[in-house]
Design an enzyme around this catalytic site. Structure first.
Site, PDB file in Angstrom:
ATOM      1  N   GLU A   1      15.454  28.386 -29.666  1.00  0.00           N
ATOM      2  CA  GLU A   1      16.214  29.235 -28.741  1.00  0.00           C
ATOM      3  C   GLU A   1      15.506  30.575 -28.534  1.00  0.00           C
ATOM      4  OE1 GLU A   1      19.984  29.380 -30.789  1.00  0.00           O
ATOM      5  OE2 GLU A   1      20.151  27.192 -30.702  1.00  0.00           O
TER       6      GLU A   1
ATOM      7  N   ASP B   1      21.289  30.541 -40.883  1.00  0.00           N
ATOM      8  CA  ASP B   1      22.724  30.269 -41.020  1.00  0.00           C
ATOM      9  C   ASP B   1      23.172  29.155 -40.058  1.00  0.00           C
ATOM     10  OD1 ASP B   1      23.798  33.130 -42.434  1.00  0.00           O
ATOM     11  OD2 ASP B   1      21.893  33.175 -41.361  1.00  0.00           O
ATOM     12  N   PHE B   2      22.473  29.025 -38.940  1.00  0.00           N
ATOM     13  CA  PHE B   2      22.881  28.026 -37.941  1.00  0.00           C
ATOM     14  C   PHE B   2      22.397  26.624 -38.281  1.00  0.00           C
ATOM     15  CE2 PHE B   2      22.663  32.133 -35.630  1.00  0.00           C
ATOM     16  CZ  PHE B   2      24.027  32.296 -35.482  1.00  0.00           C
ATOM     17  N   ILE B   3      21.715  26.508 -39.376  1.00  0.00           N
ATOM     18  CA  ILE B   3      21.206  25.195 -39.762  1.00  0.00           C
ATOM     19  C   ILE B   3      22.362  24.242 -40.055  1.00  0.00           C
ATOM     20  CG2 ILE B   3      20.964  25.514 -42.275  1.00  0.00           C
ATOM     21  CD1 ILE B   3      18.122  24.199 -41.934  1.00  0.00           C
TER      22      ILE B   3
ATOM     23  N   GLN C   1      17.262  30.339 -34.955  1.00  0.00           N
ATOM     24  CA  GLN C   1      17.290  31.775 -34.688  1.00  0.00           C
ATOM     25  C   GLN C   1      17.680  32.526 -35.970  1.00  0.00           C
ATOM     26  OE1 GLN C   1      19.830  33.332 -31.311  1.00  0.00           O
ATOM     27  NE2 GLN C   1      17.762  33.309 -30.466  1.00  0.00           N
TER      28      GLN C   1
ATOM     29  N   HIS D   1      24.690  35.844 -40.945  1.00  0.00           N
ATOM     30  CA  HIS D   1      23.293  36.166 -40.640  1.00  0.00           C
ATOM     31  C   HIS D   1      22.526  36.557 -41.898  1.00  0.00           C
ATOM     32  CE1 HIS D   1      25.172  36.429 -36.686  1.00  0.00           C
ATOM     33  NE2 HIS D   1      23.980  36.276 -36.157  1.00  0.00           N
TER      34      HIS D   1
ATOM     35  N   GLU E   1      21.751  23.306 -31.842  1.00  0.00           N
ATOM     36  CA  GLU E   1      20.876  23.091 -33.007  1.00  0.00           C
ATOM     37  C   GLU E   1      20.640  21.612 -33.302  1.00  0.00           C
ATOM     38  OE1 GLU E   1      23.042  25.528 -32.757  1.00  0.00           O
ATOM     39  OE2 GLU E   1      21.728  27.257 -32.970  1.00  0.00           O
TER      40      GLU E   1
END
Ligand SMILES: Cc1ncc(C[n+]2csc(CCOP(=O)(O)OP(=O)(O)O)c2C)c(N)n1
Ligand SMILES: [Mg+2]
Lengths: 324, 438
Positions: free
Chosen positions: A29, A85-87, A82, A127, A60
């Site tokens: 992203e 944490d978004f994994i 990015q 984050h 994701e």
């Protein structure tokens, strides 16, 4: 040799691999014209073109799934989160699709999943996380977490060249805080090998990522008191370098396990089990764990400060263990 | 000075193959003839079906029990087969053979299960053989596919043998996964270009988009066929995958198998639309509705979607309307399904109708048909015998193969080195731009 920050070192490693191997490409992203939220791929799209630096929707699972699909055609995708944490949004793709593919049906998945993790920057609960243990616990994944610019460069190269999926954890606190001489020639740091960050005779600290620097600060203080810490930087969290772990324990006979991740189910537990299996008779004191609290990462600076392991924690525990 | 390139959306990943060639695929080049007109639904989605059955499954609370009932017109006549625009006579016959093979193999699987020779359950695609076989049959030799559990026929069409599938179910050492996984959970990236499904529904969609992306980087436009159920399409990852394919105009050929049930949940309680193909509008891609029990419609719709993919024009969503004619798996008697529903669809059996069509056209005689079926039975018998006699894996092999190491695979771009590897000279300059967190 030139000086480079941790961030620049990763950029260099990635750039050099893209230069030398046309089957490497980046996907994620805002990584194209914007260059990524942390600018790791800044300028890449202009040089390598839109085919090899691909901006995606905020999806994701699609990023990981598409990277895996492209890997099946013989490419080496490098997918950026990015924020690490978004994994969690791509958990199923990673754990069930990617990590099991070689075992289940013999399809290698040579992809790199990279991005910033870690706290200390007041990023709050979403984050700042350290998600390594979800993936250390996933057979088929390799997990890498460098602490220095040289290792970051050498390990991103090895991660790209590896035929297996590698989770490459970049500690965002270190991005622009540390700088050192980084070889510009082609070199790589092997996955699965720890490094002695500091030699010492009295007790060992086994740690990784940003906490290597916390341990170093503590070691400087303790050295003045005549306590010599040995610091082992694991560099790779899976597969672990059992030999390096065992060796340092056999040398100092006392060990502190330090990580920024939370305690329960953290890597320290696994390290303690390995030490128990390999070097039980060599221990002259209890295995000590220093970790973050078992809470989400809090936002407000005093709260986050309380949450994270600190130099004074290491100094205190080291003194205690030294006397034991 | 760098040259300016168009930054228009969707031109960023320019297709490199422009030709409409069918890549050596079947295609009779026959003009369309006087085929019945194609209807368009209220949202403008073409509906190729020759009947539009009107019924609905509803939940009924009746005394102490809750059950499903079906409301609507169930006595309408069985529609004819829509003439194919593309299939030759020989291809019709070959396709028919695959469909029969698909069904007979599943009968053999059922028997193996009843003899306790299978580890775990068995899944069937009964009533869906046209949807599995005719779509796979429309792929070009280089195209990729990823079957779901009902698409065992597609695996046969694309070059796997009945023994492979049988050995998967029997967890044999010689199965494609050497006993590491079962059912249709296997694949082959070398020759047959099949991506292994995982159990989690929807996760294949971004992966197939990625296969197309990877090939495009190497200058090759592929069609990447996969299927998803009326239930499975509800997952979030389905949205992510379809949307990504649409945004980048990737060669995803997606068949939504609206077989009216997802395990025990009727489609009415899965989605609030009658035609899932309507969703193509929301993704910005073409959608089409077909009768999934009509092999010709399945073939033609897939054929056109594959052509579109080869031209680099992007994904297509095909909604195939049909019925799951058995339970979810062998353990499930599907007692929750109103029996009129099975009766309605049994009359629309894809193989019976296709057989009748071929007999009426005199492309097949009853004698030839019998002979063909006998041949299939013989083949399946031999396959079964092979599978049964093959050994179980040695326990210690469980420890092998987690990682790709010691040169077990060589990784190299399958379609050649990416050509547009670089667009400028120059070296990396340090970045000083602000970053998200300091
Ligand atoms: C994400 C996920 N949730 C639950 C399941 C369990 N499950 C397997 S098949 C199935 C029903 C699928 O229905 P549908 O997608 O309509 O396919 P069909 O069986 O009708 O062909 C369910 C709930 C699963 N495989 N994946
Ligand atoms: Mg269904």
């Amino acid at each position: 040799m030139a000086q480079a920050t941790y961030l620049e070192a990763i950029r260099q490693g990635l750039w050099e691999e893209m230069e030398s191997d046309p089957s490497v490409f980046c996907i994620g992203e805002d990584i194209g014209i914007y260059g990524g939220a942390f600018k790791v791929t800044d300028g890449f799209v202009h040089h390598f073109g839109t085919q090899r630096v691909i901006d995606t929707p905020i999806a994701e699972s699609a990023i990981v799934g598409a990277a895996f699909g492209a890997a099946l055609t013989g490419l080496r995708p490098v997918a950026e989160f990015q924020f690490m944490d978004f994994i969690g949004c791509a958990f199923n793709q990673i754990v069930n699709m990617v990590a099991k593919s070689h075992y289940r049906w013999g399809a290698p998945a040579p992809l790199v999943l990279r991005g910033p993790c870690g706290g200390g920057v007041h990023g709050g609960p979403f984050h700042s996380q350290n998600p390594e243990m979800h993936f250390v616990h996933t057979p088929g994944m390799k997990v890498v977490a460098p602490a220095t610019p040289s290792d970051a460069k050498g390990l991103i190269k090895s991660a790209i060249r590896d035929n297996n999926p590698v989770l490459f954890l970049e500690h965002k606190f270190l991005y622009r805080r540390i700088k050192e001489e980084v070889p510009d020639s082609d070199y790589a740091v092997p996955i699965g090998k720890a490094r002695v960050h500091r030699e010492g005779r009295d007790l060992s600290i086994i740690t990784y990522a940003a906490m290597v620097h916390t341990a170093q600060e503590a070691a400087d203080i303790l050295a003045k008191e005549g306590i010599e810490l040995e610091i082992i930087d694991l560099r790779t969290l899976c597969p672990l370098d059992r030999e390096a772990i065992t060796q340092t324990v056999k040398k100092t006979n006392k060990v502190i396990l330090l990580h920024e991740d939370t305690k329960t189910g953290g890597l320290a537990g696994e390290l303690a089990a390995i030490i128990n299996e390999e070097a039980f008779d060599d221990l002259d004191g209890p295995i000590v764990r220093i970790t973050a609290l078992d809470t989400p990462v809090p936002f407000s600076p005093p709260l986050e400060h309380f949450f994270l392991p600190k130099v004074e924690d290491v100094v205190r525990e080291a003194r205690k263990l030294h006397k034991y | 000075m760098a040259t300016k390139t168009k930054t228009q959306k969707n031109s960023r990943l320019k297709p490199t193959v422009k030709s409409a060639s069918s890549n050596g695929r079947p295609g009779n080049g026959r003009p369309a003839g006087k085929a019945p007109a194609i209807r368009v639904n209220q949202y403008g989605i073409p509906d190729w079906r020759l009947e539009q059955p009107e019924f609905e499954v509803i939940e009924v609370t009746d005394g102490p029990e809750v059950h499903y009932e079906i409301k609507g017109e169930l006595s309408t006549p069985v529609p004819p087969i829509r003439e194919s625009k593309y299939l030759t006579k020989d291809q019709h016959l070959e396709l028919y053979r695959w469909m029969v093979m698909n069904r007979r193999m599943e009968v053999a699987l059922e028997n193996l299960y009843k003899q306790s020779k299978v580890v775990g359950g068995v899944y069937f695609g009964l009533g869906q053989e046209a949807c599995s076989c005719a779509s796979a049959y429309a792929l070009g030799p280089d195209d990729w596919f990823a079957p779901m559990i009902r698409n065992q026929g597609a695996q046969l069409v694309r070059g796997f043998h009945a023994r492979d599938i049988m050995m998967q179910y029997m967890a044999k050492a010689g199965s494609p996964t050497h006993g590491k996984d079962g059912t249709s959970h296997y694949g082959d990236i070398e020759k047959r270009h099949m991506v292994s499904p995982i159990s989690m529904l929807g996760d294949l969609l971004p992966v197939m988009a990625g296969v197309s992306l990877g090939a495009r980087l190497q200058g090759k436009e592929l069609a990447c066929l996969t299927w998803i159920g009326d239930g499975g399409q509800s997952t979030g990852v389905s949205y992510e995958g379809i949307n990504f394919a649409a945004v980048r105009k990737l060669g995803l050929v997606l068949i939504i198998e609206s077989n009216l049930w997802a395990y025990s949940t009727p489609m009415e309680y899965q989605v609030n639309v009658k035609d899932l193909a309507n969703r193509a509008i929301g993704y910005g891609m073409p959608g089409v509705i077909i009768d999934g029990t009509d092999a010709c419609q399945v073939y033609d719709a897939t054929y056109e979607a594959v052509e579109r993919a080869h031209r680099g024009e992007g994904p297509t969503m095909i909604e195939a309307k049909l019925m799951r004619m058995k339970g979810h798996a062998i353990h499930d008697a599907a007692a929750y399904v109103p029996k009129e529903m099975h009766e309605f669809w049994r009359k629309r059996d894809c193989i019976d109708r296709f057989q009748k069509y071929l007999l009426e056209k005199k492309w097949l005689t009853p004698a030839q048909d019998k002979e063909m079926i006998a041949g299939i039975e013989k083949e399946i018998d031999a396959e079964r015998e092979f599978a049964e006699n093959s050994p179980m894996p040695e326990g210690h092999t469980a420890a092998e193969g987690v990682f790709c190491e010691d040169g077990c695979h060589t990784i190299k771009p399958k379609y050649g080195i990416p050509k547009k590897a670089k667009r400028s000279e120059g070296t990396l300059k340090e970045t000083e731009a602000a970053i998200h967190f300091k």
